[in-house]
Design a protein around this motif. Structure first.
Motif, PDB file in Angstrom:
ATOM      1  N   SER A 226       0.872  -1.179   0.000  1.00 37.62           N
ATOM      2  CA  SER A 226       0.000   0.000   0.000  1.00 37.62           C
ATOM      3  C   SER A 226       0.907   1.227   0.000  1.00 37.62           C
ATOM      4  O   SER A 226       1.930   1.245   0.694  1.00 37.62           O
ATOM      5  CB  SER A 226      -0.926   0.006   1.215  1.00 37.62           C
ATOM      6  N   GLU A 228       1.274   5.675  -0.552  1.00 36.46           N
ATOM      7  CA  GLU A 228       0.925   7.055  -0.833  1.00 36.46           C
ATOM      8  C   GLU A 228       2.207   7.703  -1.323  1.00 36.46           C
ATOM      9  O   GLU A 228       3.095   8.026  -0.531  1.00 36.46           O
ATOM     10  CB  GLU A 228       0.359   7.754   0.401  1.00 36.46           C
ATOM     11  N   SER A 233       5.027   4.320   2.437  1.00 35.15           N
ATOM     12  CA  SER A 233       4.548   3.055   1.867  1.00 35.15           C
ATOM     13  C   SER A 233       4.656   1.970   2.924  1.00 35.15           C
ATOM     14  O   SER A 233       5.491   2.052   3.833  1.00 35.15           O
ATOM     15  CB  SER A 233       5.361   2.663   0.630  1.00 35.15           C
ATOM     16  N   ARG A 325      -4.768   4.644   7.254  1.00 37.01           N
ATOM     17  CA  ARG A 325      -5.211   4.440   5.878  1.00 37.01           C
ATOM     18  C   ARG A 325      -4.373   3.384   5.174  1.00 37.01           C
ATOM     19  O   ARG A 325      -4.905   2.493   4.507  1.00 37.01           O
ATOM     20  CB  ARG A 325      -5.117   5.768   5.113  1.00 37.01           C
ATOM     21  N   LEU A 326      -3.069   3.497   5.319  1.00 39.48           N
ATOM     22  CA  LEU A 326      -2.176   2.534   4.662  1.00 39.48           C
ATOM     23  C   LEU A 326      -2.355   1.137   5.240  1.00 39.48           C
ATOM     24  O   LEU A 326      -2.321   0.147   4.501  1.00 39.48           O
ATOM     25  CB  LEU A 326      -0.724   2.984   4.819  1.00 39.48           C
ATOM     26  N   LYS A 329      -5.511  -0.344   3.745  1.00 37.51           N
ATOM     27  CA  LYS A 329      -5.296  -0.784   2.360  1.00 37.51           C
ATOM     28  C   LYS A 329      -4.492  -2.079   2.325  1.00 37.51           C
ATOM     29  O   LYS A 329      -4.755  -2.968   1.515  1.00 37.51           O
ATOM     30  CB  LYS A 329      -4.550   0.300   1.576  1.00 37.51           C
ATOM     31  N   LEU A 330      -3.499  -2.164   3.208  1.00 40.03           N
ATOM     32  CA  LEU A 330      -2.613  -3.330   3.195  1.00 40.03           C
ATOM     33  C   LEU A 330      -3.347  -4.589   3.630  1.00 40.03           C
ATOM     34  O   LEU A 330      -3.159  -5.660   3.048  1.00 40.03           O
ATOM     35  CB  LEU A 330      -1.413  -3.062   4.109  1.00 40.03           C
ATOM     36  N   GLY A 332      -6.812  -4.910   3.955  1.00 39.25           N
ATOM     37  CA  GLY A 332      -8.147  -5.091   3.398  1.00 39.25           C
ATOM     38  C   GLY A 332      -9.236  -5.052   4.455  1.00 39.25           C
ATOM     39  O   GLY A 332     -10.386  -5.381   4.169  1.00 39.25           O
ATOM     40  N   LYS A 334     -11.344  -2.760   7.526  1.00 39.51           N
ATOM     41  CA  LYS A 334     -11.634  -1.435   8.068  1.00 39.51           C
ATOM     42  C   LYS A 334     -11.140  -1.420   9.508  1.00 39.51           C
ATOM     43  O   LYS A 334     -11.454  -2.310  10.291  1.00 39.51           O
ATOM     44  CB  LYS A 334     -13.130  -1.144   8.023  1.00 39.51           C
TER      45      LYS A 334
END
Length: 466
Positions: A226, A228, A233, A325-326, A329-330, A332, A334
């Motif tokens: 993931s 940005e 990262s 956030r990262l 994303k990493l 999957g 919430k």
């Protein structure tokens, strides 16, 4: 002349990397176009070039039919049988129509066709080369800016690095070598168009594959990335060999491997975490560098409530929520981050009885303090003026203190009146003093009173003797 022609084709094959067979096909097509242009013929023709001598011949092709409707493309059955008895209907009959020479216009047309075919062959080769490199990393040289896009020379072709695929704040200098990620290869009328990226998460993955031999060999696997771009990262790594630490392999000796990648990305921070099939452990690892107290997942909703220490709440969330956030994303999942105080208020943490502690009732009564009772005249009593264990009536502390001093004064006065009594003994005086003291009084006060009384008795004895 023909041998020079063959040599020129072979030189072109070496220089451009185009097969000689493709070049011969291109020249044959050019001669067909030149023949039709020069002689205004609509008939079907075929050109044959000898690959060794360079000689060429032109053949007109006609179809065998019973009734001839177009003499340029058809030939009668009887006429064809005269040439060769084996011809049947719908067979193709070829006539040699090689001209002695071509005109200037026909030669120019042939040149254009040859150049066009060579260009198409080159484009096809480039497309075939780079279409297989989609999702791979390439190194190019910055050529120029076109509006906000950057043109990068990859050697055989120029690629485009669009503005939205550039790292924010990154400036590219002319003739600077950069590593980019191939996002897409398109075939257009102007040739293959290659789209590059510096922000794609795949760039991080490919850079680690270049720098870390364990990843290239398949011992360590990158499970997720993931990113940005330009800021931070996160990558999750997993080792197939229990003897190999995946995080240590990616970091390298003294951080050398990961530092090379950070330098290539102009200082972008990279977090490397251990991958786990357990969602709780994976979510906790993904929030690194924050320390996690507990993870409480909701498997049906794929939501995880994460509890962190109060002083690490801001670290777990990150700048503008970047770390959370990262991590989301990493993994999957919430992720809902709570501090310990918030979790306690919301009763998120289950209140399980702590092990190692026993209830008060389980303790046995201690008898080791009996020796202290004997030596210090200590008597156990309950606080707040409750009943004393030995069965005495409850006494208020202030009243007890007053009674002590009252008893002391009375006995002291009595002793003054009996100064001439020489047979007054210490034990009797002590007994009289202590009789007026409630049993609830502390042992220290009793001792003080006894000591003072003994001193007074001795002085009185001296006076009586005198």
């Amino acid at each position: 002349m023909n041998m020079e022609f063959i040599e020129a084709l072979h030189e072109l094959e070496k220089g451009r990397g185009i097969s000689a067979e493709i070049l011969f096909d291109a020249i044959e097509a050019a001669l067909i176009s030149a023949y039709k242009k020069n002689f205004g013929s609509l008939q079907n023709v075929r050109v044959l070039i000898d690959r060794l001598t360079g000689e060429f011949k032109v053949y007109a092709r006609k179809t065998v039919v019973e009734i001839v409707e177009d003499a340029r493309t058809q030939v009668g059955f009887e006429e064809a049988r005269k040439m060769d008895p084996n011809y049947q209907l719908e067979d193709i009959v070829e006539y040699e129509v090689t001209p002695r020479e071509f005109g200037r216009i026909a030669a120019q047309t042939a040149k254009q066709v040859v150049v066009q075919r060579i260009r198409e062959a080159e484009r096809g080769m480039i497309y075939d080369e780079y279409v297989n490199r989609e999702g791979d990393i390439v190194t190019g040289v910055v050529q120029r800016y076109e509006q906000k896009s950057v043109i990068v020379d990859l050697g055989k072709v120029e690629a485009v690095l669009p503005a939205q695929e550039q790292i924010p704040g990154e400036v590219y200098q002319s003739f600077e070598r950069i590593k980019t990620y191939v996002v897409e290869v398109k075939k257009t009328t102007k040739g293959p168009q290659i789209m590059l990226s510096r922000t794609h998460p795949g760039l991080i993955k490919r850079l680690f594959e270049l720098e870390v031999p364990e990843i290239h060999d398949g011992i360590v696997e990158i499970k997720g990335v993931s990113r940005e771009a330009g800021a931070r990262s996160k990558i999750a790594v997993y080792s197939r060999d229990s003897n190999v630490d995946p995080v240590g392999a990616c970091v390298g000796p003294k951080g050398a491997r990961v530092q090379t990648i950070v330098t290539e990305l102009k200082g972008e921070k990279i977090d490397i975490v251990n991958y786990s099939t357990d969602p709780q452990e994976f979510v906790a690892n993904a929030l690194s560098p924050a320390k996690v107290v507990g993870v409480y997942p909701k498997l049906n909703e794929k939501v995880a409530i994460v509890v962190v220490p109060d002083y690490q709440l801001s670290l777990a969330i990150g700048k503008e929520g970047q770390n959370a956030r990262l991590a989301a994303k990493l993994t999957g999942w919430k992720i809902d981050i709570k501090s310990e105080s918030q979790a306690g208020t919301l009763n998120i943490i289950p209140q399980a009885p702590e092990e190692g502690y026993e209830t008060y009732d389980e303790y046995e009564e201690y008898t080791d303090y009996d020796e202290f009772l004997e030596t210090d005249n200590y008597q156990e009593y309950e606080e707040s003026g409750q009943s004393i264990e030995n069965g005495h009536t409850p006494v208020n502390e202030e009243n007890a203190e007053g009674e002590i001093y009252q008893a002391y004064n009375e006995n002291y006065a009595y002793n003054n009146n009996e100064t001439n009594d020489a047979e007054f003994s210490e034990n009797e005086a002590t007994q009289k003093v202590t009789e007026g003291v409630p049993e609830k009084a502390p042992g220290v006060i009793v001792k003080v009173l006894n000591a003072d009384e003994k001193i007074g008795v001795k002085e009185k004895k001296k006076k009586g003797k005198g």
